[in-house]
Write a protein that holds these residues in place. Structure first.
Motif, mmCIF file in Angstrom:
data_model
loop_
_atom_site.group_PDB
_atom_site.id
_atom_site.type_symbol
_atom_site.label_atom_id
_atom_site.label_comp_id
_atom_site.label_asym_id
_atom_site.label_seq_id
_atom_site.Cartn_x
_atom_site.Cartn_y
_atom_site.Cartn_z
ATOM 1 N N PHE A 1 0.819 -1.210 0.000
ATOM 2 C CA PHE A 1 0.000 0.000 0.000
ATOM 3 C C PHE A 1 0.857 1.266 0.000
ATOM 4 N N PHE A 2 1.950 1.253 0.732
ATOM 5 C CA PHE A 2 2.798 2.441 0.835
ATOM 6 C C PHE A 2 3.881 2.495 -0.232
ATOM 7 N N GLY A 3 3.812 1.614 -1.232
ATOM 8 C CA GLY A 3 4.724 1.679 -2.363
ATOM 9 C C GLY A 3 5.901 0.725 -2.299
ATOM 10 N N GLY A 4 6.107 0.065 -1.171
ATOM 11 C CA GLY A 4 7.222 -0.867 -1.064
ATOM 12 C C GLY A 4 6.990 -2.129 -1.875
ATOM 13 N N VAL A 5 8.087 -2.712 -2.342
ATOM 14 C CA VAL A 5 8.032 -3.959 -3.093
ATOM 15 C C VAL A 5 8.884 -4.977 -2.347
ATOM 16 N N SER A 6 8.302 -6.135 -2.050
ATOM 17 C CA SER A 6 9.074 -7.205 -1.411
ATOM 18 C C SER A 6 8.951 -8.467 -2.249
ATOM 19 N N THR A 7 10.035 -9.236 -2.258
ATOM 20 C CA THR A 7 10.106 -10.439 -3.069
ATOM 21 C C THR A 7 10.490 -11.620 -2.190
ATOM 22 N N VAL A 8 9.823 -12.730 -2.416
ATOM 23 C CA VAL A 8 10.134 -13.971 -1.713
ATOM 24 C C VAL A 8 10.325 -15.048 -2.772
ATOM 25 N N ALA A 9 11.517 -15.637 -2.809
ATOM 26 C CA ALA A 9 11.784 -16.716 -3.760
ATOM 27 C C ALA A 9 11.111 -17.993 -3.285
ATOM 28 N N ALA A 10 10.620 -18.784 -4.218
ATOM 29 C CA ALA A 10 9.931 -20.032 -3.875
ATOM 30 C C ALA A 10 10.841 -20.983 -3.111
ATOM 31 N N ARG A 11 12.135 -20.955 -3.380
ATOM 32 C CA ARG A 11 13.062 -21.855 -2.681
ATOM 33 C C ARG A 11 13.164 -21.545 -1.187
ATOM 34 N N ASP A 12 12.752 -20.324 -0.778
ATOM 35 C CA ASP A 12 12.799 -19.923 0.624
ATOM 36 C C ASP A 12 11.503 -20.223 1.369
ATOM 37 N N VAL A 13 10.450 -20.647 0.646
ATOM 38 C CA VAL A 13 9.139 -20.869 1.254
ATOM 39 C C VAL A 13 9.045 -22.293 1.793
ATOM 40 N N ALA A 14 8.715 -22.404 3.096
ATOM 41 C CA ALA A 14 8.552 -23.715 3.721
ATOM 42 C C ALA A 14 7.110 -24.199 3.617
ATOM 43 N N GLY A 15 6.156 -23.277 3.672
ATOM 44 C CA GLY A 15 4.757 -23.669 3.610
ATOM 45 C C GLY A 15 3.839 -22.487 3.840
ATOM 46 N N VAL A 16 2.552 -22.795 3.874
ATOM 47 C CA VAL A 16 1.519 -21.787 4.092
ATOM 48 C C VAL A 16 0.741 -22.184 5.332
ATOM 49 N N LEU A 17 0.499 -21.220 6.214
ATOM 50 C CA LEU A 17 -0.263 -21.446 7.441
ATOM 51 C C LEU A 17 -1.494 -20.560 7.411
ATOM 52 N N ARG A 18 -2.666 -21.162 7.677
ATOM 53 C CA ARG A 18 -3.912 -20.387 7.772
ATOM 54 C C ARG A 18 -4.495 -20.576 9.156
ATOM 55 N N VAL A 19 -4.836 -19.467 9.776
ATOM 56 C CA VAL A 19 -5.438 -19.509 11.110
ATOM 57 C C VAL A 19 -6.622 -18.556 11.159
ATOM 58 N N GLN A 20 -7.524 -18.834 12.079
ATOM 59 C CA GLN A 20 -8.623 -17.923 12.380
ATOM 60 C C GLN A 20 -8.186 -17.109 13.597
ATOM 61 N N LEU A 21 -8.123 -15.783 13.448
ATOM 62 C CA LEU A 21 -7.753 -14.907 14.562
ATOM 63 C C LEU A 21 -8.984 -14.164 15.041
ATOM 64 N N TYR A 22 -9.149 -14.143 16.376
ATOM 65 C CA TYR A 22 -10.222 -13.339 16.944
ATOM 66 C C TYR A 22 -9.902 -11.865 16.729
ATOM 67 N N ARG A 23 -10.936 -11.089 16.395
ATOM 68 C CA ARG A 23 -10.761 -9.638 16.321
ATOM 69 C C ARG A 23 -10.689 -9.097 17.739
ATOM 70 N N ALA A 24 -10.079 -7.949 17.910
ATOM 71 C CA ALA A 24 -9.918 -7.355 19.236
ATOM 72 C C ALA A 24 -11.278 -7.139 19.893
ATOM 73 N N ASN A 25 -11.413 -7.564 21.138
ATOM 74 C CA ASN A 25 -12.624 -7.385 21.945
ATOM 75 C C ASN A 25 -13.883 -7.901 21.254
ATOM 76 N N SER A 26 -13.787 -9.045 20.586
ATOM 77 C CA SER A 26 -14.925 -9.585 19.854
ATOM 78 C C SER A 26 -14.812 -11.103 19.779
#
Length: 194
Positions: free
Chosen positions: A98-123
């Protein structure tokens, strides 16, 4: 494809042969309106107060400056939103933030994907969070459910060709901070209540 969830492309980019298979993912389309409306909701009461309290003949430069700043903020937010995207392929991820930065992650550095359900604050409401985890255990890329829809998140592990782990129970930010602080942004790693 377009819709309320944003725009994404599933067609491979043709660069000789089968192509790179790049998918460009964009945040929810309604997010742009939310950002603009929030800034407008903050600027309009200030403008109304200036109009009421000041003599408009002598103070029109102040009122015009306030209106100009409000319009500039709305435009900056809109352009920031429009340029935000993630390009994902079997070779890795290129994120344009959003602020214009560009970041790159090579596939060889990726171990996996984690998905979690996070509670919203005070809810008791939860949001889906996706973390692309590097081999070092650090979070390399994050998709928040407030900004990205689930069908878009569903494609990340498949495109990268890595395993996806789904958390069995919803958790709070404090629990995630204790379990794996390296997934979080630097400002989320410390609790304000300590």
């Amino acid at each position: 494809m377009t819709g309320d969830a944003g725009v994404s492309s599933i067609d491979p980019v043709a660069v000789g042969g089968e192509g790179l298979g790049v998918q460009t993912l964009r945040p929810r389309r309604t997010l742009g309106w939310s950002i603009g409306m929030t800034i407008a909701a903050l600027a309009l009461p200030l403008l109304a107060a200036e109009l009421w309290l000041m003599n408009t003949r002598e103070s029109w430069p102040v009122i015009a400056a306030t209106a100009s700043v409000g319009v500039v903020l709305i435009l900056v937010a809109w352009f920031g939103y429009r340029r935000t995207r993630a390009s994902i392929s079997k070779y890795g991820i290129v994120e344009h933030g959003f602020f214009g930065g560009v970041s790159t992650v090579a596939a060889r550095d990726v171990a996996g994907v984690l998905r979690v359900q996070l509670y919203r604050a005070n809810s008791l409401d939860t949001t889906q969070e996706l973390f692309v985890v590097e081999r070092t255990g650090r979070g390399a890329f994050r998709m928040r459910g407030r900004f990205w829809d689930e069908p878009t998140m569903d494609r990340v592990a498949d495109v990268l060709g890595v395993e996806e782990t789904v958390g069995s129970e919803p958790m709070t930010l404090a629990e995630l901070r204790e379990a794996n602080p390296r997934l979080l942004y630097w400002f989320e790693r410390r609790s304000l209540t300590r």
